[in-house]
Design an enzyme around this catalytic site. Structure first.
Site: not given
Ligand code: DX5
Ligand code: ZN
Length: 232
Positions: A16, A40, A42, A44, A73, A75, A143, A181
């Site tokens: 990620s 991956h 992320d 947000m 992903h 969010m 998650m 994740d």
């Molecule tokens: C969290 C993200 C993850 C994040 C995980 O909201 O969806 O993908 O990058 O990070 P680590 O591996 O540090 O928990």
């Molecule tokens: Zn993620």
């Protein structure tokens, strides 16, 4: 054209970028290019989660530097308005959260755009929320932290749900990837694998390491080693 997501159910490492240096993302992608199965990404929106990260323009820039499968992903409270932009930017798969509702509509919209479809569930969202969609998706994302930030502690209490998803997929003969994740590292990944996960997202354990490529391979090796031990 979508890049190959690999054999459904096969072990996959998905670094990620959230824990990478956002000023050097192309370099970060290069550091895991030879060891990652998926990248991956992320996304947000500062609404579904209290953080703001990457959007389609960044995905488009990354696409110029990588032929990896981009596992986005989302969010987001309203991903529907952005699916086409992510597809055009070079996303291969988009995962939406079941908590936002309109799941059928969003899954169909992804399919119509030629995207692989994932459905994500927060730690406190029960198996029953994703169960009706198992036959419609390519990925179920459980998650193992509450989404929003990297570097949080793995929540082992999610593992029974991972097992429930795996059991349901196997019983129904569905070729769906089961992704975890949050807080994934060389210690927690084997536990998630034992529960039935096969795609391992890791941010801080990979990009917080001095050698992200070695960290990726160490997590993969830990999963394989534990699986070997189980079989013996
Ligand atoms: C969290 C993200 C993850 C994040 C995980 O909201 O969806 O993908 O990058 O990070 P680590 O591996 O540090 O928990
Ligand atoms: Zn993620």
């Amino acid at each position: 054209m979508s890049r190959d997501r690999g054999e459904p159910g096969a072990l996959k490492m998905a670094p990620s970028l959230l824990s990478a240096d956002f000023g050097s993302l192309a370099q970060a992608v290069g550091e895991v290019a030879n060891v990652a199965d998926w990248l991956h990404v992320d996304v947000m929106d500062a609404h579904f989660v209290p953080n703001l990260t990457i959007g389609p323009p960044v995905v488009a820039s990354l696409r110029k530097h990588s032929g990896l499968y981009f596992d986005c992903h989302l969010m987001m409270t309203d991903p529907g308005d952005y699916l086409e932009a992510f597809r055009d930017a070079g996303a291969d798969g988009c995962t939406v959260h079941v908590e936002i509702g309109r799941t059928d509509e969003l899954v169909d919209a992804c399919r119509a755009l030629g995207l692989r479809v994932g459905l994500a569930a927060n730690p406190d969202t029960p198996f029953e929320a994703v169960e009706p969609y198992l036959h419609k998706v390519d990925v179920v994302l459980c998650m193992t932290v509450f989404p929003g930030f990297g570097g949080q502690a793995f929540m082992a209490e999610v593992l029974p749900k991972v097992s429930e998803v795996r059991r349901a997929l196997d019983e129904r003969g569905l070729e769906v990837d089961l992704e975890v994740d949050g807080g994934i590292d060389r210690n927690t990944a084997p536990r998630a694998a034992a529960a039935g996960a096969n795609v391992f997202v890791a941010g801080s354990a990979i990009f917080g390491a001095d050698r992200p490529w070695d960290a990726t391979e160490e997590i993969r090796a830990a999963v394989l080693h534990a699986a070997g031990a189980t079989r013996r």
